[in-house]
Design a protein around this motif. Structure first.
Motif: not given
Length: 319
Positions: A4-25
Motif C-alpha cells: 500500500d505504501r509503495l502504491l501511495k508513493m507512486m500516486l503521490l509522485l504521479q499527481t504532485r511531481g517531485k518530492h524530497t525524501a523527507e517530505a515523502l517520509a
C-alpha cells in the motif's frame, strides 16, 4: 502494508511531481531511510523512478509516466472532483479510502483532462454541513451561472433585499457553494469578495465580459473564513429567543430552524428557546416577521440589528 505504501508513493509522485525524501517520509509516516529502500524496490521492479541530489533535487518518476484512464469526458471529470469526502463516510472511518481512490483517479487522468480537475476546487464547493433546511428549488438560472463560473464571466443580477427593495449589480462569478439545500455565489464586486444567496436573485444574465481571476484566490479558504466571520458553525447561527405560546406551534415548524432546547416560562405565556438558524440574516428576518410575538434576547448583535430595522421601518411609515 508495504505494498500500500509503495502504491501511495507512486500516486503521490504521479499527481504532485517531485518530492524530497523527507517530505515523502512525513506524508507516508515512515523514516527517510525507509523511503530510499522503497525507491530502490520500485526501481528494481521496473518503475522508472530516480533521485536527484543537491539543492532542488528529490525523488521523481520519468516525465509522462502514468496509467492512462480513457473514456471520461471533461464534464465527467469536473463532476467527479466536485465531490468532497461525505461526513457519513468519515464517521464510518472510510475517509482515507475515498481520498486514496480519488488520488488513484487523479494519477490516471491523461494530461488533457488534468486542467479540469485542477479548476474544480477553485470554482465549486459542495459544503455538506447540515441544518434543518427547507426544500428550496434550485433557481432556473443555476446551470447558466455554473457555466459563467467556469468561463470566468461577469453576470448581471437583479437583487432583492428586505422589504422588497431591488437593485441591479454586475458581479464577477468566482465560485458556487452548495450548503445544505441552498446555493451561494462567491463574487468579486469593486475589488472586494462578497457572498450572495441565489435566493436573493430575481433574475440573472450571463454577460460576454470576462474578468481576470486572482491567482492567489482560494475558494475553500475564503468560504471557511466567511462562515467564521458570521458566526456560522456546524448548524448555523445560534441565538436565544422568547416566543409567545400562541405562535410557538408555527414557529417550531419553520424551515431552516433547529431547536436545541425550550423551557416554558413561569407566566406560561412564553417559551425560552435556544436554537440554530441558517445564518444571522435568517434569524433577523424570522424574528421581525413575528412582530411582538417573538423577542430576541441573545446575542446582543441580533437584538441591536432587529431594533435598528424596527426604527427604520417606523421612520418610513411615520413620514
Amino acid at each position: 502494508m508495504r505494498a500500500d505504501r509503495l502504491l501511495k508513493m507512486m500516486l503521490l509522485l504521479q499527481t504532485r511531481g517531485k518530492h524530497t525524501a523527507e517530505a515523502l517520509a512525513e506524508m507516508l509516516e515512515v523514516s527517510v531511510r525507509t523511503i530510499y529502500r522503497d525507491v530502490n524496490s520500485l526501481s528494481i521492479s521496473g518503475i522508472p523512478i530516480y533521485t536527484e541530489k543537491g539543492p532542488g533535487g528529490g525523488i521523481q518518476l520519468i516525465e509522462d509516466y502514468r496509467t492512462s484512464l480513457t473514456g471520461l469526458s471533461e464534464e465527467e471529470v469536473k463532476a467527479l472532483f466536485m465531490l468532497n469526502v461525505p461526513g457519513a463516510m468519515t464517521s464510518l472511518g472510510m475517509a482515507e479510502d475515498i481520498q486514496t481512490a480519488m488520488l488513484k483517479l487523479s494519477a490516471a487522468l491523461p494530461k488533457s483532462l488534468q486542467h479540469a480537475q485542477a479548476g474544480v476546487r477553485q470554482r465549486i464547493i459542495i459544503d455538506e454541513e447540515w441544518w434543518k433546511a427547507g426544500h428550496d428549488r434550485a433557481p432556473s438560472f443555476l446551470k447558466s451561472l455554473y457555466q459563467a463560473v467556469w468561463q470566468d464571466r461577469c453576470v448581471k443580477v437583479l437583487v432583492e433585499y428586505g422589504f422588497g427593495y431591488r437593485t441591479e449589480r454586475i458581479l464577477e462569478a468566482y465560485g458556487l457553494v452548495s450548503r445544505g439545500e441552498k446555493w451561494y455565489l462567491v463574487s468579486g464586486v469593486a475589488n472586494q469578495m462578497k457572498v450572495f444567496s441565489l435566493q436573493e436573485f430575481v433574475s440573472l444574465d450571463v454577460l460576454e465580459d470576462k474578468f481576470l481571476r486572482k491567482k492567489d484566490f482560494d475558494l475553500a479558504a475564503f468560504w471557511q473564513s466567511w462562515l467564521a466571520s458570521r458566526g456560522i458553525e456546524q448548524h448555523g447561527f445560534q441565538c436565544h429567543l422568547l416566543v409567545r405560546t400562541d405562535v410557538f406551534g408555527a414557529f417550531r415548524n419553520l424551515a431552516g430552524v433547529q431547536i436545541l432546547s425550550m423551557e416554558k416560562m413561569p407566566d406560561a405565556e412564553q417559551y425560552l428557546v435556544s436554537l440554530w438558524f441558517e445564518n444571522f440574516s435568517h434569524a433577523r428576518a424570522t424574528v421581525l416577521g413575528f412582530g411582538n410575538a417573538v423577542e430576541a434576547l441573545e446575542p446582543l448583535a441580533l437584538r441591536s440589528s432587529i431594533a435598528d430595522y424596527a426604527r427604520q421601518t417606523l421612520k418610513l411609515y411615520e413620514e
